[in-house]
Design an enzyme around this catalytic site. Structure first.
Site, PDB file in Angstrom:
ATOM      1  N   HIS A 166       2.053  -4.245   6.923  1.00  0.00           N
ATOM      2  CA  HIS A 166       0.981  -3.804   6.066  1.00  0.00           C
ATOM      3  C   HIS A 166       0.557  -4.985   4.983  1.00  0.00           C
ATOM      4  O   HIS A 166       0.633  -5.234   4.045  1.00  0.00           O
ATOM      5  CB  HIS A 166       1.585  -2.794   4.829  1.00  0.00           C
ATOM      6  N   GLU A 189      -3.307   7.984   5.010  1.00  0.00           N
ATOM      7  CA  GLU A 189      -3.608   7.615   3.749  1.00  0.00           C
ATOM      8  C   GLU A 189      -4.727   8.297   3.407  1.00  0.00           C
ATOM      9  O   GLU A 189      -6.106   8.333   4.021  1.00  0.00           O
ATOM     10  CB  GLU A 189      -4.112   5.994   3.428  1.00  0.00           C
TER      11      GLU A 189
END
Length: 905
Positions: A621, A876
């Site tokens: 990430h 998300e």
């Protein structure tokens, strides 16, 4: 709180505080505002994993006058909601019918001094049993009734402020005992067979230790102390229906000695004794401290100490609390439990429930790190365990007082008993778990004090998943299936577009929350962790507003228990988090393992699984080890193998428990913002070609990591591997203008298709993107396209390397065609599009990220049409609010309401 809401009646505590008898003129008018915070309070209980919540019903909220003719449906509904919400979370309600707050209307008729109160309480109990008893299986008639009799009607320290320790105090106890018995018989006769519950009473008592154990006088004085406090109520109920002989004889002795009445003990008739005897299915005990007792003779004043011929003392070595009435004397609990067993429960053979134990701390100070409370609970619970295991005492329950800080009688809010801190200065009364909440949750989890490693038999996330490799799909048309979506939705009116849809998601739908390592972990250089590109970036002054950094962030590296608490409380089934590559391999290479980093993730993963929360793990990430950026990071093709070795280690180390892997989070953001615009680390500003080279390597790295799992681990571990792509929906400025439709489709292909098309279609970039970049490159005088090409071998290797389609999405843009300048080589200008905000929608704290809920429905439709109806995970979605928004985040509630509803559609 809600002291007069929905026509609730006044209680004696309302009157008491409004007349100014509480410290600082404080009242319980709002208190913790739990009348409006049922969901919040149950959230806290879930976080602690407590299987039981004990609360009391406000008599005046249901019967404002105290009698059934004044029934209030809204008051009844409040407790319905409380009970139902608890049960939905797997928490058993234990309900106290009366905890001191008598309706003022009944007090005006004499309160507990009046014989008529017995019938009033019988009526109230009957209603509660009949209405709530199908769901409530443990009832407490009275909580600490000694405090009502002695402090309310004896000393007058509590409402109703009657100061009559000679007659009224004893009369009140007489009526409370009769009221209790009537309630028990009502349940026993009318409800027990149908509902199958239990009814008991919660008596408060200190332990009385002889000041001089060798003194017969002090031993006898300690016995009298226990009879004047505990036996006064317990003996009639648990022994023979009458007051203890010690109590009766002592009162008569003092009357004879003093020549006057210092206490008038009422007399039960034989019929009353028979009706009272044995009216408890358990012995509830509220206990907080102990006293040293010595004999003290010759006083003819009223009051338990004088009538009982005893004097109380405190050992100066006993640890103090915020109350001068409570010291930490844990061994006293074990002795009291043994006493109760021998004196009372051995006769009726009922279990003991510890219905209240806890200590107060000061209002101010280190309110969150309440180590004194942790020590107090640890030692008191341990003494209860000794009573069970070493003494064979039938203790079946331990209840901590209390869930949160609250109104503590005459002391107001000056003393904090809660496991959760309440910010009373805030109108929303936010609660925050203290150290004691986390400690107590661990005791509950372990059912005691045994330190056990994660169990090998811990439940895994489902069974092994059979995966069929995704078939090769034909390349996207130009324009793509987006035109099908626009044709479907364009005719909608604004009203139709925003119409709320009611329904539920299919069974087995997954709800989760997410984070990423650099955003929450902190511990940036702790325990051997190496620096990441984000560490390097944020350490340089001026790179981030206010010179903020992630050195500590949310300190999740040191707060696994706290994070698990929140996840349990939210009842999520999935937690998506990322691994910090440089925490596991400080140099980025597998030759530099950091065991403490591995240990951290093992603890987190084990904690999640122990709480039936599936870990969804992102391998990368954005936080590349700085050592790898020093060799040009993702621009370097060597990264493909280096990343694969890192993934291989993670699969081997964590894959027995992790069943959902995401290789990269939002690779388009890495390529464009990290290597094109240089807005995020590694801050490379080469917009014309670096993003394409980086994306090329990311796709190959993803595919190699996928194949490693597929070939080495899938058969034994049975998990999923995917990649989380980001996209905003692109709505054409004019759906009837072909040029605008083509522009909006290009925007989708350049952002999402860039990665999705190779993986989910045919192993290659979308034609719209290849044509566009190739044409631009040729016009710019280049001999080949700035967009690299895949060999046929590459395409076959990349195609189908995702088991599900993962998407992160936040907003929608309105897209139109523009003819961009050729003298600027850029991924952005290659697209020949202009993106504008959708008008008429709410701004968020992030620029260019308006809340446009209807776009997610269209995006999901496009994914279905374009990529062969894959299984989709929205990995998300959310909204940023400004610093001025704290707990009252109504914007986020609105955002989630509308976006989730569009997904439901």
């Amino acid at each position: 709180g809600g002291w007069a809401k929905d026509r609730k009646g006044e209680t004696i505590w309302d009157r008491f505080s409004h007349e100014g008898h509480v410290s600082g003129n404080q009242t319980a008018d709002l208190a913790c505002d739990s009348y409006y915070k049922v969901d919040y309070d149950v959230y806290l209980l879930r976080g602690m994993k407590t299987p039981n919540y004990q609360f009391s019903i406000s008599w005046a909220r249901i019967f404002p006058t105290g009698r059934k003719e004044s029934l209030l449906e809204k008051g009844v509904a409040y407790y319905d909601k409380m009970i139902d919400t608890l049960l939905q979370s797997g928490i058993e309600p234990t309900v106290t019918l009366h905890h001191w707050d008598l309706p003022q209307a009944l007090q005006d008729l004499g309160g507990w001094e009046s014989d008529s109160i017995v019938e009033a309480f019988r009526e109230f109990s009957d209603f509660c049993f009949s209405h709530y008893g199908d769901r409530v299986k443990t009832w407490i008639t009275f909580g600490s009734p000694w405090a009502v009799s002695n402090l309310g009607y004896g000393t007058g320290e509590h409402p109703p402020r009657v100061k009559d320790p000679i007659i009224t105090s004893y009369k009140v106890t007489h009526n409370i005992i009769k009221s209790h018995a009537e309630a028990w018989h009502i349940y026993n006769d009318n409800y027990r067979n149908l509902q199958g519950g239990k009814v008991g009473i919660a008596l408060n008592s200190d332990w009385a230790e002889p000041n001089n154990p060798s003194s017969d006088q002090d031993v006898a004085a300690a016995e009298r102390y226990l009879n004047f406090m505990l036996g006064w109520f317990a003996h009639p109920i648990f022994v023979d229906g009458d007051y203890p002989a010690v109590l009766k004889e002592q009162i008569e002795k003092k009357k004879s000695m003093c020549g006057k009445e210092v206490a008038r003990l009422p007399v039960f008739t034989e019929a009353e004794k028979q009706r009272i005897k044995g009216t408890a299915d358990f012995f509830g005990l509220n206990h907080h401290t102990s006293r040293l007792i010595s004999e003290s003779l010759n006083s003819c004043d009223a009051g338990p100490n004088n009538v009982g011929d005893f004097q109380t003392h405190i050992d100066p070595t006993w640890p103090p609390t915020a109350s001068d009435q409570i010291q930490s004397v844990p061994w006293g609990l074990r002795r009291l439990l043994n006493y109760i067993s021998s004196e009372y429960t051995s006769i009726t053979k009922v279990p003991i429930y510890i219905t209240g134990n806890g200590m107060p701390t000061e209002y101010d100070g280190d309110v969150f790190n309440d180590v004194d409370r942790v020590d107090y609970l640890k030692t008191y619970i341990n003494e209860a365990m000794k009573a069970v295991q070493l003494d064979a005492i039938g203790v079946q329950r331990f209840t901590v007082q209390s869930l949160m800080d609250g109104f503590e009688g005459p002391q107001g809010y000056s003393q904090r008993f809660g496991l959760h801190y309440v910010y009373f200065e805030g109108a929303d009364r936010p609660r925050t778990p203290k150290a004691s909440a986390y400690y107590y949750s661990k005791v509950i989890e372990r059912n005691g004090f045994a330190e056990t490693a994660a169990k090998a038999e811990m439940q895994m996330y489902g069974d092994k998943i059979e995966i069929t490799r995704l078939p090769s799909l034909p390349p996207s048309e130009v324009p793509s299936k987006s035109k099908v979506v626009w044709e479907k939705f364009t005719p909608q009116s604004k009203f139709e577009r925003q119409l709320y849809h009611y329904g539920t998601f299919p069974e087995g739908f997954h709800w989760g929350v997410s984070s990423s390592a650099y955003q929450v972990e902190g511990g940036w250089n702790a325990d051997g962790k190496g620096p990441s590109v984000w560490d390097t970036f944020t350490q340089k002054p001026g790179n981030i507003p206010n010179n903020d950094n992630g050195n500590v962030a949310c300190d999740s590296y040191n707060k696994i228990d706290e994070d698990l608490y929140m996840l349990r409380a939210l009842k999520v089934k999935t937690y998506r988090f990322s691994l910090s590559w440089s925490r596991i391999f400080p140099s980025g290479y597998t030759s530099s393992p950091n065991q403490k980093g591995v240990d951290y993730y093992n603890r987190l993963i084990n904690g999640l699984i122990a709480n039936n929360i599936a870990p969804m793990v992102t391998l990368y990430h954005w936080d590349l080890p700085q050592a790898l950026q020093d060799i040009s990071g993702w621009e370097n093709p060597e990264m493909i193998n280096i990343f694969n070795e890192y993934c291989d280690f993670c699969y081997a180390t964590f894959g027995d428990r992790v069943k959902f892997w995401i290789t990269f989070n939002e690779p388009q953001t890495i390529a464009w913002l990290g290597y094109g615009l240089g807005q995020i680390p590694p801050n490379v500003n080469q917009p014309g070609d670096a993003p394409y080279r980086v994306a090329h390597n990311l796709l190959k790295a993803h595919a190699k990591a996928y194949h490693t799992y597929d070939e080495k681990y899938r058969a034994s571990q049975g998990g999923l591997v995917s990649i989380s792509l980001n996209a905003e929906w692109a709505e054409p400025l004019d759906v009837n203008a072909p040029r605008e439709v083509m522009a909006a489709d290009r925007a989708l292909q350049f952002q999402l298709g860039w990665f999705a098309h190779p993986i989910f279609k045919n192993g290659d970039y979308p034609d719209a993107m290849k044509w566009q970049v190739s044409n631009k490159s040729e016009l710019q005088g280049l001999t080949e396209s700035r967009l690299p090409s895949f060999t046929d071998e590459d395409k076959a290797f990349i195609q189908g390397t995702a088991d599900v389609f993962c998407i992160s999405t936040y907003t929608t843009k309105v897209v139109s065609h523009v003819t961009s300048r050729l003298d600027i080589a850029s991924y952005e200008t290659d697209q020949d599009v202009k993106k504008d905000e959708a008008e008429g929608h709410l701004n968020t704290a992030v620029n260019e990220q308006k809340a446009v809920a209807w776009g997610i429905r269209r995006l999901l439709n496009w994914l279905k049409e374009e990529y062969g109806d894959p299984e989709i995970y929205v990995t998300e979605n959310g909204v940023a609010t400004g610093l001025d928004t704290t707990v009252d985040d109504t914007e986020r509630i609105f955002f989630l309401n509308t976006y989730v509803d569009e997904a439901l559609k």
